[in-house]
Write a protein that holds these residues in place. Structure first.
Motif, mmCIF file in Angstrom:
data_model
loop_
_atom_site.group_PDB
_atom_site.id
_atom_site.type_symbol
_atom_site.label_atom_id
_atom_site.label_comp_id
_atom_site.label_asym_id
_atom_site.label_seq_id
_atom_site.Cartn_x
_atom_site.Cartn_y
_atom_site.Cartn_z
ATOM 1 N N SER A 8 19.059 -49.615 -17.194
ATOM 2 C CA SER A 8 20.143 -49.423 -16.312
ATOM 3 C C SER A 8 19.965 -48.055 -15.807
ATOM 4 C CB SER A 8 21.527 -49.530 -16.969
ATOM 5 O OG SER A 8 21.409 -49.090 -18.153
ATOM 6 N N GLY A 9 18.766 -47.548 -15.675
ATOM 7 C CA GLY A 9 18.826 -46.205 -15.071
ATOM 8 C C GLY A 9 19.380 -44.981 -15.998
ATOM 9 N N GLU A 10 19.378 -45.311 -17.202
ATOM 10 C CA GLU A 10 20.095 -44.164 -17.830
ATOM 11 C C GLU A 10 19.651 -42.779 -17.932
ATOM 12 O OE1 GLU A 10 21.813 -44.508 -22.500
ATOM 13 O OE2 GLU A 10 21.231 -46.393 -21.686
ATOM 14 N N LEU A 11 18.183 -42.933 -17.758
ATOM 15 C CA LEU A 11 17.815 -41.479 -17.798
ATOM 16 C C LEU A 11 17.117 -41.080 -16.483
ATOM 17 C CD1 LEU A 11 15.331 -41.686 -21.269
ATOM 18 C CD2 LEU A 11 17.745 -40.500 -20.672
ATOM 19 N N ALA A 12 17.448 -41.860 -15.378
ATOM 20 C CA ALA A 12 17.152 -41.355 -13.984
ATOM 21 C C ALA A 12 17.409 -39.926 -13.805
ATOM 22 C CB ALA A 12 18.151 -41.945 -13.224
ATOM 23 N N GLY A 13 16.431 -39.190 -13.160
ATOM 24 C CA GLY A 13 16.305 -38.051 -12.798
ATOM 25 C C GLY A 13 16.167 -36.845 -14.048
ATOM 26 N N LYS A 14 15.804 -37.452 -15.111
ATOM 27 C CA LYS A 14 15.458 -36.777 -16.420
ATOM 28 C C LYS A 14 13.958 -36.794 -16.595
ATOM 29 C CE LYS A 14 19.718 -37.093 -19.011
ATOM 30 N NZ LYS A 14 20.302 -36.107 -18.501
ATOM 31 N N VAL A 15 13.270 -35.555 -17.023
ATOM 32 C CA VAL A 15 11.884 -35.842 -17.465
ATOM 33 C C VAL A 15 11.758 -35.461 -18.996
ATOM 34 C CG1 VAL A 15 9.673 -34.483 -17.257
ATOM 35 C CG2 VAL A 15 11.401 -34.617 -15.107
ATOM 36 N N ALA A 16 11.002 -36.438 -19.645
ATOM 37 C CA ALA A 16 11.035 -36.649 -20.917
ATOM 38 C C ALA A 16 9.615 -36.189 -21.207
ATOM 39 C CB ALA A 16 11.532 -37.900 -21.543
ATOM 40 N N LEU A 17 9.223 -35.525 -22.561
ATOM 41 C CA LEU A 17 7.901 -35.558 -23.185
ATOM 42 C C LEU A 17 7.971 -36.067 -24.588
ATOM 43 C CD1 LEU A 17 5.319 -34.061 -23.628
ATOM 44 C CD2 LEU A 17 6.206 -31.986 -24.195
ATOM 45 N N VAL A 18 7.161 -36.983 -24.844
ATOM 46 C CA VAL A 18 6.994 -37.831 -26.139
ATOM 47 C C VAL A 18 5.687 -37.293 -26.668
ATOM 48 C CG1 VAL A 18 7.164 -39.957 -27.588
ATOM 49 C CG2 VAL A 18 8.418 -39.501 -25.149
ATOM 50 N N ALA A 83 3.696 -26.410 -19.834
ATOM 51 C CA ALA A 83 3.503 -25.957 -18.524
ATOM 52 C C ALA A 83 3.103 -27.162 -17.705
ATOM 53 C CB ALA A 83 2.556 -24.728 -18.545
ATOM 54 N N GLN A 84 2.059 -27.717 -18.175
ATOM 55 C CA GLN A 84 1.724 -28.935 -17.125
ATOM 56 C C GLN A 84 2.635 -29.937 -16.826
ATOM 57 O OE1 GLN A 84 -1.815 -29.911 -20.048
ATOM 58 N NE2 GLN A 84 -2.592 -30.466 -18.093
ATOM 59 N N VAL A 85 3.603 -30.289 -17.804
ATOM 60 C CA VAL A 85 4.510 -31.197 -17.742
ATOM 61 C C VAL A 85 5.538 -30.787 -16.608
ATOM 62 C CG1 VAL A 85 6.640 -32.438 -18.539
ATOM 63 C CG2 VAL A 85 4.212 -32.113 -19.898
ATOM 64 N N VAL A 86 5.993 -29.511 -16.614
ATOM 65 C CA VAL A 86 6.976 -29.159 -15.614
ATOM 66 C C VAL A 86 6.058 -28.954 -14.243
ATOM 67 C CG1 VAL A 86 8.321 -26.809 -15.028
ATOM 68 C CG2 VAL A 86 8.284 -27.696 -17.368
ATOM 69 N N GLU A 87 4.842 -28.499 -14.364
ATOM 70 C CA GLU A 87 4.168 -28.386 -13.092
ATOM 71 C C GLU A 87 4.008 -29.929 -12.288
ATOM 72 O OE1 GLU A 87 -0.071 -27.546 -11.396
ATOM 73 O OE2 GLU A 87 0.262 -26.590 -13.296
ATOM 74 N N ARG A 88 4.032 -30.919 -13.364
ATOM 75 C CA ARG A 88 3.867 -32.225 -12.691
ATOM 76 C C ARG A 88 4.989 -32.966 -12.147
ATOM 77 N NH1 ARG A 88 -0.130 -36.159 -13.301
ATOM 78 N NH2 ARG A 88 0.512 -38.100 -12.187
ATOM 79 N N PHE A 89 6.140 -32.563 -12.926
ATOM 80 C CA PHE A 89 7.218 -33.506 -12.825
ATOM 81 C C PHE A 89 8.508 -32.401 -12.365
ATOM 82 C CE2 PHE A 89 5.280 -36.278 -15.973
ATOM 83 C CZ PHE A 89 4.977 -37.452 -15.037
ATOM 84 N N GLY A 90 8.385 -31.019 -12.723
ATOM 85 C CA GLY A 90 9.395 -30.199 -11.988
ATOM 86 C C GLY A 90 10.454 -29.301 -12.942
ATOM 87 N N ARG A 91 10.633 -30.410 -14.051
ATOM 88 C CA ARG A 91 11.318 -29.828 -15.127
ATOM 89 C C ARG A 91 11.163 -30.493 -16.581
ATOM 90 N NH1 ARG A 91 16.814 -30.289 -13.274
ATOM 91 N NH2 ARG A 91 17.455 -30.785 -15.211
ATOM 92 N N LEU A 92 11.971 -30.086 -17.318
ATOM 93 C CA LEU A 92 11.704 -30.867 -18.819
ATOM 94 C C LEU A 92 13.251 -30.926 -19.071
ATOM 95 C CD1 LEU A 92 10.071 -32.158 -20.948
ATOM 96 C CD2 LEU A 92 9.669 -29.924 -22.043
ATOM 97 N N ASP A 93 13.673 -32.188 -19.498
ATOM 98 C CA ASP A 93 15.373 -32.271 -20.127
ATOM 99 C C ASP A 93 14.966 -32.945 -21.525
ATOM 100 O OD1 ASP A 93 16.573 -32.068 -17.381
ATOM 101 O OD2 ASP A 93 15.087 -33.748 -16.958
ATOM 102 N N VAL A 94 14.177 -33.691 -21.831
ATOM 103 C CA VAL A 94 14.020 -34.328 -23.151
ATOM 104 C C VAL A 94 12.753 -34.187 -23.746
ATOM 105 C CG1 VAL A 94 14.170 -36.545 -24.296
ATOM 106 C CG2 VAL A 94 15.482 -36.183 -22.359
ATOM 107 N N LEU A 95 12.713 -33.421 -25.071
ATOM 108 C CA LEU A 95 11.530 -33.664 -25.818
ATOM 109 C C LEU A 95 11.702 -34.557 -27.118
ATOM 110 C CD1 LEU A 95 8.855 -32.273 -27.012
ATOM 111 C CD2 LEU A 95 10.343 -30.593 -28.056
ATOM 112 N N VAL A 96 10.826 -35.458 -27.495
ATOM 113 C CA VAL A 96 10.700 -36.163 -28.576
ATOM 114 C C VAL A 96 9.542 -35.781 -29.613
ATOM 115 C CG1 VAL A 96 10.614 -38.338 -29.619
ATOM 116 C CG2 VAL A 96 11.720 -38.079 -27.382
#
Ligand code: NAD
Length: 262
Positions: A8-18, A83-96
Motif C-alpha cells: 500500500s505504498g507504506e514506505l513510498a519516498g523512503k530509502v532503506a538499507l538492509v 556513501a554509495q547508497v546515498v549517492e545512488r538513492f539520494g538519502r537514507l531513511d531506514v537502516l536494518v
C-alpha cells in the motif's frame, strides 16, 4: 523469479538499507520493503548471486533496488556502503542491521577467533552501520533504525555464549542509541526473532529430532518464517510506529516465555 507482492505504498519516498540481505530474514525484509515502494539497498557478503538476482527481479517488477557487497564489520567498508547508497538513492531513511552469524560452542571450548568474529558481526557491525547511517539521517531530519537481535538478547541458552553476549550487547546499544538519537528524530528499536527457518538454522532443520524438540519448546508449536519477522520490521521502519523507540519486539511464537509445569 521473485514477484513483487502488492503493498500500500507504506514506505513510498523512503530509502532503506538492509544488511546481510542475500538470504533468510534480510532477503524477506528487502522484498517486503520493495513491495511497500521503498528504494532498497541490499547489502551482502556471501549469497552474492542471490542478492543480485533479488535486486534484478525486484527491479524487473518495478521496484528501485540495488545490491552492494560490503563486509559490515569493516568501518571503512561501512562508510563506503552508506556513501554509495546515498549517492545512488539520494538519502537514507531506514537502516536494518540484519547481518549476523551464530556458532554453537560450549563455554569451555570457545576459541578467541570465534568469540571475536561473533562479536564483530553481531555487535560491532550494528554499531558501525548505525553511526554511519545516523550521521546521514541527522542531515535529512530523521529516520528509523531496526536491529535484528534475537531472543538471546534476553534468553540464555547452552552453547550460545558469544551470540547471547553479542545480542545482549545489541539490546543495550539499541537502548542507548534510542536516547541519544531521539532529539534527532531517529528512532531505534530491536526485533528479536525466535526460531526462524533460515540458513542460519540449517543444522537444526536437517535434524528431525531437533525440529521436534523445538516445536515442543515454542508455545505456538512451530518455527517462524522470515516473512513473519519482516512484517514487524516493516511496522518499525514505517511512520506507523512514529512514537516507538527504545523497544524490543519479540517475534518468537512465545519461545522467550517458555516454561514447563512441574
Ligand atoms: P542467514 O544466515 O540467512 O542470514 C545472515 C546473513 O548475514 C547472511 O546472508 C550472511 O551472508 C550475512 N553476513 C554475515 N556476515 C556478514 C558481514 N560481515 N557483512 C555482511 N553480511 C554478513 O540467517 P538469518 O536467520 O536470516 O539471520 C538474520 C539475522 O537474524 C541475524 O542477525 C540472526 O542473528 C538473526 N536471528 C535469526 C534467527 C533464526 O532463527 N533464523 C533467530 C534470531 C535471530
Amino acid at each position: 523469479m521473485t514477484s513483487l507482492r502488492a503493498g500500500s505504498g507504506e514506505l513510498a519516498g523512503k530509502v532503506a538499507l538492509v544488511t546481510g540481505a542475500g538470504s533468510g530474514i534480510g532477503y524477506a525484509i528487502a522484498q517486503r520493503f520493495a513491495a511497500e515502494d521503498a528504494a532498497v539497498a541490499i547489502d551482502y557478503l556471501g549469497h552474492g548471486a542471490d542478492a543480485k538476482t533479488l535486486a534484478r527481479d525486484l527491479n524487473d517488477n518495478g521496484a528501485k533496488t540495488a545490491a552492494f557487497e560490503a563486509d559490515v564489520t569493516d568501518a571503512a567498508a561501512v562508510e563506503a556502503l552508506v556513501a554509495q547508497v546515498v549517492e545512488r538513492f539520494g538519502r537514507l531513511d531506514v537502516l536494518v542491521n540484519n547481518a549476523g552469524i551464530e556458532k554453537l560452542q560450549p563455554l569451555l571450548e570457545i576459541d578467541e577467533a570465534s568469540w571475536d568474529s561473533t562479536l564483530a558481526v553481531d555487535l560491532k557491525a550494528p554499531f558501525l552501520c548505525m553511526q554511519a547511517a545516523a550521521r546521514r539521517m541527522k542531515e535529512s531530519g530523521g529516520g528509523s533504525i531496526v536491529n535484528i537481535s534475537s531472543i538471546h538478547e534476553d534468553f540464555p541458552f547452552p552453547s550460545f555464549t558469544p551470540y547471547a553476549a553479542a545480542k545482549g550487547g545489541l539490546r543495550m546499544l539499541m537502548r542507548n542509541a534510542a536516547l541519544e538519537l531521539a532529539p534527532l528524530k531517529i528512532r531505534v528499536n530491536n526485533v528479536a526473532p525466535g526460531a526462524i527457518a533460515t540458513p542460519i538454522n540449517a543444522a537444526t532443520l536437517a535434524d528431525p529430532v531437533k525440529v521436534q524438540r523445538l516445536q515442543e519448546i515454542v508455545p505456538l508449536q512451530r518455527m517462524g518464517t522470515p516473512e513473519e519477522v519482516a512484517e514487524v520490521v516493516l511496522f518499525l521502519a514505517s511512520d506507523r510506529s512514529s512514537y516507538v523507540t527504545g523497544s524490543t519486539y519479540f517475534v518468537d511464537g512465545g519461545m522467550v516465555r517458555y516454561a514447563e509445569a512441574l
